[in-house]
Enzyme design. Structure first.
Site, PDB file in Angstrom:
ATOM      1  CE  LYS A 197      -3.291   2.241   3.104  1.00  0.00           C
ATOM      2  NZ  LYS A 197      -4.085   2.066   4.323  1.00  0.00           N
ATOM      3  CD  GLU A 203      10.075  -6.187   6.243  1.00  0.00           C
ATOM      4  OE1 GLU A 203       9.763  -5.084   5.733  1.00  0.00           O
ATOM      5  OE2 GLU A 203      10.059  -6.387   7.478  1.00  0.00           O
ATOM      6  N   GLY A 254      -4.334  -1.868   5.964  1.00  0.00           N
ATOM      7  CA  GLY A 254      -3.639  -3.067   5.492  1.00  0.00           C
ATOM      8  C   GLY A 254      -4.292  -4.365   5.934  1.00  0.00           C
ATOM      9  NE  ARG A 255      -5.321  -3.341  12.150  1.00  0.00           N
ATOM     10  CZ  ARG A 255      -4.737  -2.158  12.027  1.00  0.00           C
ATOM     11  NH1 ARG A 255      -3.766  -1.972  11.159  1.00  0.00           N
ATOM     12  NH2 ARG A 255      -5.131  -1.127  12.779  1.00  0.00           N
ATOM     13  CD  GLU A 341      -1.086  -3.830  12.208  1.00  0.00           C
ATOM     14  OE1 GLU A 341      -1.127  -4.960  11.677  1.00  0.00           O
ATOM     15  OE2 GLU A 341      -0.626  -2.842  11.638  1.00  0.00           O
ATOM     16  CG  HIS A 372      -3.540 -35.189  19.269  1.00  0.00           C
ATOM     17  ND1 HIS A 372      -3.647 -36.512  19.647  1.00  0.00           N
ATOM     18  CD2 HIS A 372      -4.660 -34.912  18.553  1.00  0.00           C
ATOM     19  CE1 HIS A 372      -4.764 -37.014  19.154  1.00  0.00           C
ATOM     20  NE2 HIS A 372      -5.394 -36.066  18.484  1.00  0.00           N
ATOM     21  CE  LYS A 487       5.398  -1.005   7.519  1.00  0.00           C
ATOM     22  NZ  LYS A 487       4.503  -0.705   6.414  1.00  0.00           N
TER      23      LYS A 487
HETATM   24  C1  G6Q Z   1      -1.571  -3.533   8.491  1.00  0.00           C
HETATM   25  C2  G6Q Z   1      -0.259  -3.072   8.873  1.00  0.00           C
HETATM   26  C3  G6Q Z   1       0.923  -3.734   8.231  1.00  0.00           C
HETATM   27  C4  G6Q Z   1       1.100  -3.458   6.741  1.00  0.00           C
HETATM   28  C5  G6Q Z   1       2.465  -3.980   6.304  1.00  0.00           C
HETATM   29  C6  G6Q Z   1       2.709  -3.810   4.821  1.00  0.00           C
HETATM   30  O1  G6Q Z   1      -2.616  -3.083   8.891  1.00  0.00           O
HETATM   31  O2  G6Q Z   1      -0.167  -1.719   8.875  1.00  0.00           O
HETATM   32  O3  G6Q Z   1       0.886  -5.121   8.457  1.00  0.00           O
HETATM   33  O4  G6Q Z   1       0.080  -4.058   6.009  1.00  0.00           O
HETATM   34  O5  G6Q Z   1       3.453  -3.330   7.034  1.00  0.00           O
HETATM   35  O6  G6Q Z   1       2.578  -2.487   4.436  1.00  0.00           O
HETATM   36  P1  G6Q Z   1       2.548  -2.092   2.922  1.00  0.00           P
HETATM   37  O7  G6Q Z   1       1.344  -2.700   2.285  1.00  0.00           O
HETATM   38  O8  G6Q Z   1       2.519  -0.597   2.901  1.00  0.00           O
HETATM   39  O9  G6Q Z   1       3.798  -2.638   2.302  1.00  0.00           O
END
Ligand code: G6Q
Length: 515
Positions: A197, A203, A254-255, A341, A372, A487
């Site tokens: 986003k 990463e 994001g989530r 989160e 188990h 980050k």
């Molecule tokens: C979600 C978080 C986090 C985010 C990742 C990736 O709610 O804020 O998990 O989705 O850090 O971010 P980008 O999509 O910006 O790479």
């Protein structure tokens, strides 16, 4: 504040003498304490509540204006802020991503957002037609919200994947993650969807460069294989570098983004466009239910309230989410992010420190496997762990075998029901080692079969449960300063590493970090 709501005091006094389930659990209670909607039944007779407690929980929801806040969210009011402090300040409209079915009555912002999502959907439909038959594999590169939800959904729907449309994921900056996925793939027939986003996540950008370089070394032009999913105007919004670019927006966290193009491109490839639309339809129907059903009949709100009873009044610090469905293998990991989160916060929306517990620790694994291992602690440990079970009447593949009068699916469900009751009522014994105290609260969400539609509904059930809890606690469930910090810290440390190669892996970069 939450603790000043009139129902809070009532619930607190009721919690001093909670019910004993060994004495109260009857078939009639199980039948009575059940609510059905959108193809799911929530059975909560095995929670430590009675009619009086439930009535007070519904009062709590009304006093906290839970449904009004859900309406404000779904119509696109600006709800993502901490008043009087620098913070995010925007609408929260992930529900609009799946609002392709009946948005006539929606507010202007929700309608506009749904239209923007609709345009991306049309673009996706055309794109998928255009590439039909050209690619056998798709690799999604992304992390956190750009990985966990989409990956959990893809795994959950494996039986619905189209033959010859395999999907893979790279999230970790650990080079072994990328190598492990790439080895064995025919990159000439592989699409790579880079999802970020912000377009800045270390990463993801590192893994993108990693895979691009692998393709270039093999003489493959990455431009013919790479797709971007990113925010408009982010550093990744550079259509010249990609075969196609799809967008998401600020108002989708994001989530909460699995039903946007973040999950859409990969799921559309795997399931076909209509399969992805079915997920959206299921999610939309549950969103609509969360918005319109009265509290007593509202599945996500009821689940949110039972969670609040366990967390704030019975004081249990964790929740285990146990799907009796192997397909939901990664779903608890997605819910862990979604819940922790969103609701792992220690201030309210006015910036004041809260004087109550917020989001619990979420964890889980599929049953019966968990039985188990960690069920020992769940049955006889010193901490009480409330459980949320998920189960389905029918298996996905439908191939099953009857052994000694029951199918495997029936054995799976028998285990689920037996555990639910045993945890509630315990087991009397004169032998302390064989004594099970019971009164371990749990509830079951039961569906017919795990399909794209029901999975969409299940996803939305949890998203809306988490949102309702945040509304009732008066916290902001839609920002994530704790994740942003990670980050920033990584960037600082990497700069120190870059200058001090000879000290790898620890040495002075680690020590200098504190300077
Ligand atoms: C979600 C978080 C986090 C985010 C990742 C990736 O709610 O804020 O998990 O989705 O850090 O971010 P980008 O999509 O910006 O790479």
């Amino acid at each position: 504040m939450f603790t000043k709501l009139p129902a809070y005091a009532t619930l607190q006094s009721k919690a001093a003498k909670p019910i004993d389930m060994a004495k109260t659990l009857t078939p009639a209670r199980i039948e009575k304490m059940a609510v059905k909607a959108v193809g799911f039944k929530l059975l909560f007779g095995t929670e430590r509540v009675d009619e009086g407690i439930l009535a007070s929980l519904f009062s709590l929801a009304r006093e906290a204006h839970a449904l009004e806040k859900m309406a404000a969210m779904q119509r696109g009011d600006v709800i993502n802020q901490i008043e009087g402090f620098e913070s995010e300040n925007r609408s929260v409209l992930h529900t609009a991503m799946r609002d392709q079915f009946d948005h006539q009555q929606k507010s202007k912002p929700a309608k506009e957002a749904a239209e923007m999502a609709g345009k991306e959907l049309k673009k996706l439909e055309g794109f998928l037609k255009g590439i039909e038959g050209k690619f056998t594999d798709l690799v999604q590169i992304g992390i956190g919200g750009s990985d966990l939800g989409p990956r959990a959904l893809a795994i959950a729907l494996q039986p619905f994947h189209r033959p010859g449309h395999r999907v893979h994921f790279i999230s970790n900056v650990d080079p072994d993650d990328a190598n492990g996925v790439l080895n064995g793939l025919d990159l000439k027939k592989t699409l790579v969807v880079v999802v970020s986003k912000s377009g800045t996540t270390l990463e993801t950008l590192t893994n993108e460069a990693f895979v691009r370089s692998r393709m270039e070394k093999m003489g493959i032009d990455p431009k013919k294989h790479f797709i971007a999913v990113t925010g408009e105007k982010s550093p990744m919004d550079n259509p010249d570098r990609y075969l196609a670019s799809f967008y998401m927006w600020d108002f989708v966290g994001g989530r909460y983004s699995a039903t946007s193009m973040v999950g859409g491109v990969m799921l559309g490839f795997a399931l076909g466009f209509e399969g992805f639309r079915e997920i959206l339809r299921g999610a939309h129907d549950m969103d609509h239910h969360a918005l319109t059903a009265e509290p007593e009949k509202n599945l996500p709100l009821l689940s949110a309230l039972l969670g609040i009873w366990n967390r704030n009044f019975l004081k249990y610090p964790t929740v285990a989410i146990i799907p009796y469905s192997q397909a939901l293998l990664r779903f608890p990991a997605h819910l862990q992010q979604l819940d922790m989160e969103s609701n792992g916060k220690r201030i309210d929306k006015q910036g004041r420190g809260v004087d109550f517990s917020t989001g619990p620790i979420i964890w889980g694994e599929p049953g019966t496997n968990g039985q188990h291992s960690f069920y020992q602690l769940i049955h006889q440990g010193t901490d009480i762990i409330p459980l949320e079970f998920i189960g389905f009447h029918h298996s996905q593949y439908g191939h099953d075998l009857k052994i000694e009068e029951t199918t495997s699916q029936e054995k799976l469900l028998s285990n689920l029901f037996a555990q639910s009751i045993a945890l509630a009522v315990g087991q009397a014994s004169d032998n302390p080692n064989k004594f099970f105290p019971g009164n371990r609260p749990n509830r079951i969400l039961l569906g017919e079969k795990l399909t794209p539609y029901s999975l969409g509904a299940l996803l939305s059930y949890y998203e809306n449960k988490v949102a309702f809890q945040g509304f009732i606690w008066g916290i902001n469930s839609f920002d994530q300063e704790g994740v942003q910090l990670g980050k920033k810290l990584a960037t600082k440390m990497i700069h120190l590493f870059a200058g001090k190669k000879e000290d790898f892996p620890l040495g002075s970069a680690y020590l200098k970090f504190l300077d």
